[in-house]
Design a protein around this motif. Structure first.
Motif, PDB file in Angstrom:
ATOM      1  N   ALA A 131      62.092  37.745  45.485  1.00 14.43           N
ATOM      2  CA  ALA A 131      62.475  38.087  44.091  1.00 14.43           C
ATOM      3  C   ALA A 131      61.144  38.694  43.403  1.00 14.43           C
ATOM      4  N   LEU A 132      59.967  38.589  43.934  1.00 20.91           N
ATOM      5  CA  LEU A 132      58.561  39.069  43.396  1.00 20.91           C
ATOM      6  C   LEU A 132      58.181  40.279  43.773  1.00 20.91           C
ATOM      7  N   ALA A 133      58.943  40.797  44.543  1.00 20.12           N
ATOM      8  CA  ALA A 133      58.238  42.123  45.372  1.00 20.12           C
ATOM      9  C   ALA A 133      57.699  43.158  44.426  1.00 20.12           C
ATOM     10  N   PRO A 134      58.436  43.565  43.336  1.00 24.24           N
ATOM     11  CA  PRO A 134      57.552  44.538  42.364  1.00 24.24           C
ATOM     12  C   PRO A 134      56.177  44.062  42.011  1.00 24.24           C
ATOM     13  N   VAL A 135      56.293  42.797  41.721  1.00 28.35           N
ATOM     14  CA  VAL A 135      54.858  42.255  41.038  1.00 28.35           C
ATOM     15  C   VAL A 135      54.024  42.169  42.207  1.00 28.35           C
ATOM     16  N   ARG A 136      54.240  41.612  43.275  1.00 28.28           N
ATOM     17  CA  ARG A 136      53.478  41.581  44.503  1.00 28.28           C
ATOM     18  C   ARG A 136      52.805  43.016  44.952  1.00 28.28           C
ATOM     19  N   ALA A 137      53.842  43.981  44.874  1.00 26.29           N
ATOM     20  CA  ALA A 137      53.383  45.435  44.914  1.00 26.29           C
ATOM     21  C   ALA A 137      52.246  45.834  44.214  1.00 26.29           C
ATOM     22  N   TRP A 138      52.437  45.369  42.916  1.00 25.75           N
ATOM     23  CA  TRP A 138      51.351  45.895  41.687  1.00 25.75           C
ATOM     24  C   TRP A 138      50.065  45.105  42.065  1.00 25.75           C
ATOM     25  N   PHE A 139      49.866  43.765  42.658  1.00 22.22           N
ATOM     26  CA  PHE A 139      48.813  43.368  42.950  1.00 22.22           C
ATOM     27  C   PHE A 139      48.310  43.767  44.287  1.00 22.22           C
ATOM     28  N   ASP A 140      49.025  44.092  45.255  1.00 25.55           N
ATOM     29  CA  ASP A 140      48.397  44.850  46.405  1.00 25.55           C
ATOM     30  C   ASP A 140      47.798  46.369  46.089  1.00 25.55           C
ATOM     31  N   ALA A 141      48.203  47.009  45.156  1.00 30.57           N
ATOM     32  CA  ALA A 141      47.545  48.344  44.852  1.00 30.57           C
ATOM     33  C   ALA A 141      46.665  48.160  43.517  1.00 30.57           C
ATOM     34  N   ASN A 142      46.447  47.165  43.004  1.00 25.80           N
ATOM     35  CA  ASN A 142      45.617  47.052  42.156  1.00 25.80           C
ATOM     36  C   ASN A 142      44.254  46.114  42.122  1.00 25.80           C
ATOM     37  N   ILE A 143      44.478  44.932  42.913  1.00 26.02           N
ATOM     38  CA  ILE A 143      43.439  43.878  42.986  1.00 26.02           C
ATOM     39  C   ILE A 143      43.360  43.532  44.467  1.00 26.02           C
ATOM     40  N   PRO A 144      42.320  44.103  45.225  1.00 25.58           N
ATOM     41  CA  PRO A 144      42.087  43.814  46.675  1.00 25.58           C
ATOM     42  C   PRO A 144      41.844  42.394  47.026  1.00 25.58           C
ATOM     43  N   GLN A 145      42.363  42.251  48.152  1.00 21.72           N
ATOM     44  CA  GLN A 145      42.137  40.663  48.525  1.00 21.72           C
ATOM     45  C   GLN A 145      40.831  40.195  48.277  1.00 21.72           C
ATOM     46  N   GLY A 146      39.917  40.983  48.664  1.00 27.80           N
ATOM     47  CA  GLY A 146      38.403  40.452  48.526  1.00 27.80           C
ATOM     48  C   GLY A 146      37.872  40.079  47.003  1.00 27.80           C
ATOM     49  N   LEU A 147      38.800  40.784  46.124  1.00 22.90           N
ATOM     50  CA  LEU A 147      38.609  40.357  44.649  1.00 22.90           C
ATOM     51  C   LEU A 147      39.249  39.337  43.904  1.00 22.90           C
ATOM     52  N   ARG A 148      40.051  38.538  44.989  1.00 23.49           N
ATOM     53  CA  ARG A 148      40.944  37.492  44.519  1.00 23.49           C
ATOM     54  C   ARG A 148      40.005  36.175  44.783  1.00 23.49           C
ATOM     55  N   GLY A 149      39.602  35.477  43.691  1.00 20.20           N
ATOM     56  CA  GLY A 149      38.868  34.467  43.819  1.00 20.20           C
ATOM     57  C   GLY A 149      38.372  33.869  42.569  1.00 20.20           C
ATOM     58  N   ASP A 150      37.055  33.371  42.652  1.00 19.35           N
ATOM     59  CA  ASP A 150      36.238  32.869  41.556  1.00 19.35           C
ATOM     60  C   ASP A 150      35.549  34.162  40.937  1.00 19.35           C
ATOM     61  N   PRO A 151      35.934  34.296  39.675  1.00 17.90           N
ATOM     62  CA  PRO A 151      35.503  35.626  38.947  1.00 17.90           C
ATOM     63  C   PRO A 151      33.899  35.634  38.794  1.00 17.90           C
ATOM     64  N   MET A 152      33.529  34.507  38.637  1.00 18.72           N
ATOM     65  CA  MET A 152      32.087  34.294  38.219  1.00 18.72           C
ATOM     66  C   MET A 152      31.110  34.492  39.607  1.00 18.72           C
ATOM     67  N   ALA A 153      31.536  34.034  40.789  1.00 18.78           N
ATOM     68  CA  ALA A 153      30.895  34.107  41.856  1.00 18.78           C
ATOM     69  C   ALA A 153      30.902  35.865  42.542  1.00 18.78           C
ATOM     70  N   LEU A 154      32.249  36.170  42.283  1.00 17.86           N
ATOM     71  CA  LEU A 154      32.541  37.553  42.715  1.00 17.86           C
ATOM     72  C   LEU A 154      31.708  38.516  41.764  1.00 17.86           C
ATOM     73  N   ALA A 155      31.508  38.332  40.552  1.00 25.14           N
ATOM     74  CA  ALA A 155      30.885  39.144  39.484  1.00 25.14           C
ATOM     75  C   ALA A 155      29.371  39.352  39.920  1.00 25.14           C
ATOM     76  N   ALA A 156      28.796  38.092  40.550  1.00 20.61           N
ATOM     77  CA  ALA A 156      27.239  37.849  40.971  1.00 20.61           C
ATOM     78  C   ALA A 156      27.359  38.684  42.076  1.00 20.61           C
ATOM     79  N   GLN A 157      28.040  39.052  43.027  1.00 21.19           N
ATOM     80  CA  GLN A 157      27.790  39.554  44.260  1.00 21.19           C
ATOM     81  C   GLN A 157      27.145  41.105  44.226  1.00 21.19           C
TER      82      GLN A 157
END
Length: 327
Positions: A301-327
């Motif tokens: 049922a979430l296919a449209p939302v899942r497609a947006w996330f896949d297109a806009n936020i890569p797997q490698g940028l899904r996590g702790d934003p503070m730690a990711l921003a420091a990389q």
């Protein structure tokens, strides 16, 4: 004593006016809002002083909902006294034993505690919703938008906002249909108190309640941003609720739609608490919330939302934003 642990200036006079003159005022906790809590101790009696300073906070919804819940037999704190101009409320003291720490320390009690929490929701949902604002489409969108408003800029992501809104709009009908109930909105293990050392649960942090879908508070409990809930336990508790209430497949869809919406909101809020308010604990909780979100997005049922996330936020940028921003 840290500034945030110093009682408000008006506390002593407020307490004296309501029969607590000379009582000790001890810090208990703050939370993600401007509210702070103190334990008031006078001999062998105690109470909790809520400091909800205006204009940032308004304690009236808490008072109204506490009374609504108590009238229906739920363990919400008794309101001993209040001063709305000062934002001070003296409430019943449920003690310090929370479901969270008990479940963590006593694995053998975890299932029984969650069963008790599910049963409270079953009872709550047997009542018509209170006189509350609706958890409508506008609120759902506003909350979901917290992720692109805060998380994406923190990591330099420029998302497609129009597509985000359209994707959510295509799935929200599932969360807006059916009977409306009182939704407490922050129903999770850190807001459930064990009264008298038993599995009897006292309710806290319900001042933001709305009238909405019954699946929402199950999501709050079973996809807990602050505590890992094993998927086996989550499934068992969902089955318990469905068996008792007789809800069907539509409920499962609403559960995952609201799960995805709530988890997107929380990722945005936790990022905001770091970026705006300097509260660095909260972004460290985001990896757990991302796991819940991805679990919900896997539902067809979430296919449209899942497609947006896949297109806009890569797997490698899904996590702790503070730690990711420091990389």
């Amino acid at each position: 004593m840290a500034t945030d642990m110093i009682p408000p200036a008006a506390a002593a006079d407020f307490l004296a006016a309501h029969g607590w003159a000379g009582a000790a005022i001890l810090p208990v906790a703050g939370d993600a809002s401007f509210r702070r809590y103190f334990r008031v101790v006078d001999g062998d009696r105690s109470a909790i002083l809520m400091d909800a300073p205006p204009p940032h906070e308004d304690p009236r919804p808490f008072i109204d909902i506490a009374r609504w819940l108590a009238e229906r037999g739920f363990a919400a704190p008794i309101i001993h006294a209040s001063d709305l101009d000062q934002g001070l409320v003296l409430i019943e003291d449920f003690g310090d034993v929370r479901m969270r720490e008990t479940a963590d320390a006593e694995a053998g009690r975890e299932t029984a505690l969650y069963e008790s929490a599910i049963d409270v929701l079953v009872r709550l949902h047997a009542h018509e919703a209170g006189a509350l604002p609706p958890y409508d489409r506008a609120v759902l969108h506003r909350e979901a938008n917290l992720l692109p408003e805060w998380y994406c800029p923190a990591l330099g992501i420029e998302p497609d906002i129009d597509a985000y809104t359209a994707a959510w709009d295509s799935v929200f009908d599932a969360a807006l249909s059916g009977r409306q109930v009182t939704v407490l909105r922050d129903y999770h293990a850190e807001n459930l108190m064990l009264i008298g050392g038993s599995d009897s649960l006292g309710l806290l942090d319900f001042q933001d309640a709305l009238a909405g879908h019954p699946a929402y508070d199950l999501v709050s409990l079973l996809q807990d941003a602050r505590r890992d809930v094993d998927p086996v336990l989550e499934a068992a508790m969902l089955d318990r609720y469905k068996m008792i209430t007789g809800v069907g497949e539509d409920f499962d869809i609403a559960y995952h739609v609201l799960g995805a919406q709530r988890n997107a909101k929380i990722i945005g809020i936790f990022t905001r608490l770091w970026k705006r308010d300097g509260k660095t604990r909260y972004p460290t909780l985001c990896p757990r919330v991302w796991r819940y979100l991805e679990h919900d997005l896997a539902h067809p049922a979430l296919a449209p939302v899942r497609a947006w996330f896949d297109a806009n936020i890569p797997q490698g940028l899904r996590g702790d934003p503070m730690a990711l921003a420091a990389q």
